[in-house]
Motif scaffolding. Sequence first.
Motif, PDB file in Angstrom:
ATOM      1  N   PHE A  35      12.872   6.786  -1.398  1.00 27.73           N
ATOM      2  CA  PHE A  35      11.278   7.083  -1.241  1.00 27.73           C
ATOM      3  C   PHE A  35      10.736   7.538  -0.092  1.00 27.73           C
TER       4      PHE A  35
ATOM      5  N   ARG B  94       4.441   6.940  -5.062  1.00 27.41           N
ATOM      6  CA  ARG B  94       4.734   5.884  -5.592  1.00 27.41           C
ATOM      7  C   ARG B  94       6.021   6.229  -6.527  1.00 27.41           C
ATOM      8  N   GLY B  95       7.055   5.332  -6.558  1.00 24.56           N
ATOM      9  CA  GLY B  95       8.227   5.548  -7.634  1.00 24.56           C
ATOM     10  C   GLY B  95       9.151   6.468  -7.028  1.00 24.56           C
ATOM     11  N   GLY B  96       9.038   6.880  -5.718  1.00 22.86           N
ATOM     12  CA  GLY B  96       9.855   8.089  -5.355  1.00 22.86           C
ATOM     13  C   GLY B  96      11.410   7.789  -4.881  1.00 22.86           C
ATOM     14  N   SER B  97      11.882   6.666  -5.195  1.00 21.01           N
ATOM     15  CA  SER B  97      13.004   6.273  -4.925  1.00 21.01           C
ATOM     16  C   SER B  97      14.070   7.065  -5.844  1.00 21.01           C
ATOM     17  N   ASP B  98      13.531   7.180  -7.192  1.00 21.68           N
ATOM     18  CA  ASP B  98      13.857   7.979  -8.005  1.00 21.68           C
ATOM     19  C   ASP B  98      14.290   9.373  -7.697  1.00 21.68           C
TER      20      ASP B  98
ATOM     21  N   LYS C   8       5.328  -6.577  -4.847  1.00 20.44           N
ATOM     22  CA  LYS C   8       6.441  -5.662  -4.487  1.00 20.44           C
ATOM     23  C   LYS C   8       6.278  -5.899  -3.123  1.00 20.44           C
TER      24      LYS C   8
ATOM     25  N   THR D 128       6.564  -3.158  -1.123  1.00 23.04           N
ATOM     26  CA  THR D 128       5.989  -2.029  -0.839  1.00 23.04           C
ATOM     27  C   THR D 128       4.471  -2.418  -0.728  1.00 23.04           C
TER      28      THR D 128
ATOM     29  N   SER E 136      15.822   0.702  -3.803  1.00 18.36           N
ATOM     30  CA  SER E 136      14.341   0.774  -3.878  1.00 18.36           C
ATOM     31  C   SER E 136      14.101  -0.335  -2.992  1.00 18.36           C
ATOM     32  N   ALA E 137      12.441  -0.875  -2.607  1.00 17.43           N
ATOM     33  CA  ALA E 137      12.454  -1.805  -1.897  1.00 17.43           C
ATOM     34  C   ALA E 137      12.481  -3.123  -2.865  1.00 17.43           C
TER      35      ALA E 137
ATOM     36  N   GLU F 105      12.411   0.212   1.638  1.00 22.88           N
ATOM     37  CA  GLU F 105      13.622   0.831   1.374  1.00 22.88           C
ATOM     38  C   GLU F 105      14.441   0.739   2.723  1.00 22.88           C
TER      39      GLU F 105
HETATM   40  N1  ASP Z   1       8.943   1.182  -3.433  1.00 17.41           N
HETATM   41  C1  ASP Z   1       8.323   2.422  -3.806  1.00 17.41           C
HETATM   42  C2  ASP Z   1       7.080   2.027  -4.715  1.00 17.41           C
HETATM   43  O1  ASP Z   1       6.938   0.672  -4.802  1.00 17.41           O
HETATM   44  C3  ASP Z   1       9.404   3.372  -4.041  1.00 17.41           C
HETATM   45  C4  ASP Z   1      10.243   3.200  -5.267  1.00 17.41           C
HETATM   46  O2  ASP Z   1      10.224   2.014  -5.792  1.00 17.41           O
HETATM   47  O3  ASP Z   1      10.683   4.080  -6.064  1.00 17.41           O
HETATM   48  O4  ASP Z   1       6.785   2.931  -5.123  1.00 17.41           O
END
Ligand code: ASP
Length: 439
Positions: free
Chosen positions: A169, A183-187, A48, A50, A37-38, A115
Motif C-alpha cells: 500500500f 485504496r486497495g493498493g497492496s495489490d 478496517k 486503515t 495488507s492492514a 500495513e
Molecule cells: N489497507 C488499504 C485499504 O484498505 C490497502 C489495501 O488493503 O490494499 O485500502
Amino acid sequence: MKKVVKFGGSSLASAEQFKKVGEIIRADKERKFVVPSAPGKRGPDDTKVTDMLYACYALAEDGKDFKAELKAIRERYQEIIDGLQLQLSLDDEFKVIEKNFKAKAGSDYAASRGEYLNGIVMAAYLGYTFVDAAEVVLFDEAGEFDAETTNRRLRERLQDMESAVVPGFYGAYADGRVKTFSRGGSDITGSIVARAIKANVYENWTDVSGFLIADPRIIYKPEGIETITYKELRELSYMGATVLHEDAIFPVRREGIPINIRNTNAPEDNGTWIVESTCQKPKYVITGIAGKKGFCSVNIDKDMMNAEIGFGRKVLQAFEENGISFEHVPSGIDTMTVFVHQDEFMHKEQQVVSAIHRLAEPDHIEIEGDLALIAVVGRGMKSTRGTAGRIFSALAHANVNVKMIDQGSSELNIIIGVANSDFESAIKAIYDIFVRIQL
Ligand code: ASP
C-alpha cells in the motif's frame, strides 16, 4: 521457483486468519516473499484498520484528542499478537506514531501504518526479514509511482534474501515522506515485488475463489473464471469488476508473470489464473461481464460532419478544456456521441455545450443522462460468429433498449449502453444466453 504471496485485509483481520495464512505459507517452501495488507474487517459490522487510522488522524489534524482511537487500533494488533503467542511489543512503534500524528505527518503516513505494523507482526510470526516499503517503493516529485527506480532498489535489496515481508500500500518520496497508492493498493505492491524478484507466480490471496463471470449481487451464484488474460482483466476491472486493484497488472505484465487469485478461506480451490496469453480454450465464448452506471451521452449532430476534417478533434477539445475525460465516442455519418461520467460532467455541462458550439459549430446537441455501460469481454469472441447477434437478441427478449454499441478493434469486447434502470436485466440476459443456455 519463487512465489510472491500477497494477503488482503480480511485474510489478516484476526489471529485466526493469521494462522490460516501461516499454514498456507508453510505448505509451500516457495512462498518466501510476503506482502500483507492492514487488518481488515472481522465481520460485516467491523471497521478496517486503515479506516480507523484515517479517522484517528483526522482528529489529530484538527488538534483534537485522539488517544481513545489510537488505543482501539493498538488493541486490534495486540489481539493478533496475543492470539499468535508472539513475544513482540509494539510500544515503541506506537510512541513514534503518536508523536508523528501530533506533528501532523499527513494522512498518507497515518493510513500506511496499518500495513507497516502488520508487516512487523507478520515478519515476527513467520521469522522472515521485515523490509520497510518506504525504503524501497518510490514516488517521484509529482506523486507518480517511480517504477524503474523502485525496481532497481527493490531488486538490490531482496536479491540475496532468503525470505522477506514487504508491507503493501505505501512507499515514499525521495525525501522519505510516506505516500500511499489509492485504496486497495497492496495489490500493486505485491505485483511490484513479484517483478523485482522475477517471481514465477504472484499469488494474491483474498476472501473469494477468484473472479466470477458476473457480479454476484446481480447474478445468483455466477460461475468462476478459471483463466483470464491481462487484457481481458483490464477491460473488466476498468468496467467495475473488483477483486484486484486495476493497476496491479502493470508490473507483472512487464515480466510475463502470471497472477493467481486464491481464497485464504478455501485454499484448496484453484482460483483464477491471470496470464499474458493462453491456448486454453475458454469454457464459454465470453470470459466475463462487467459494467457501471452513471454515464451521460452528449449527441452532436451536424450535416456533412463526415466530410469536415478536424470535427472530432474540435468536439473533444471542448471536453478537454473543461477537464472532462471521455469514455466512448461512437459516431455515425452526421452524428457523434461522447460518453462521459455523469457526476464529472453534470456541473460543467453548459460550459461544455457552449464550448462545442464555439469550436465545432454543430446543428444540434442533445444530452441524455442516467445511462449504464456494460462490457462483454472475451478472447473467445474473435473466433466465434454471431456473438453480437446473440447479445442483441437476448437483450431484445429481455425488453432492453440498446442505446449504444461499440466493439473494440481487438474484438475482445463489446460495450453496450443501456438505461441505468435496464442495467441489471441486461446483465442477466447476457449471462443467461452465454452461460446458462449453451448452444
Ligand atoms: N489497507 C488499504 C485499504 O484498505 C490497502 C489495501 O488493503 O490494499 O485500502
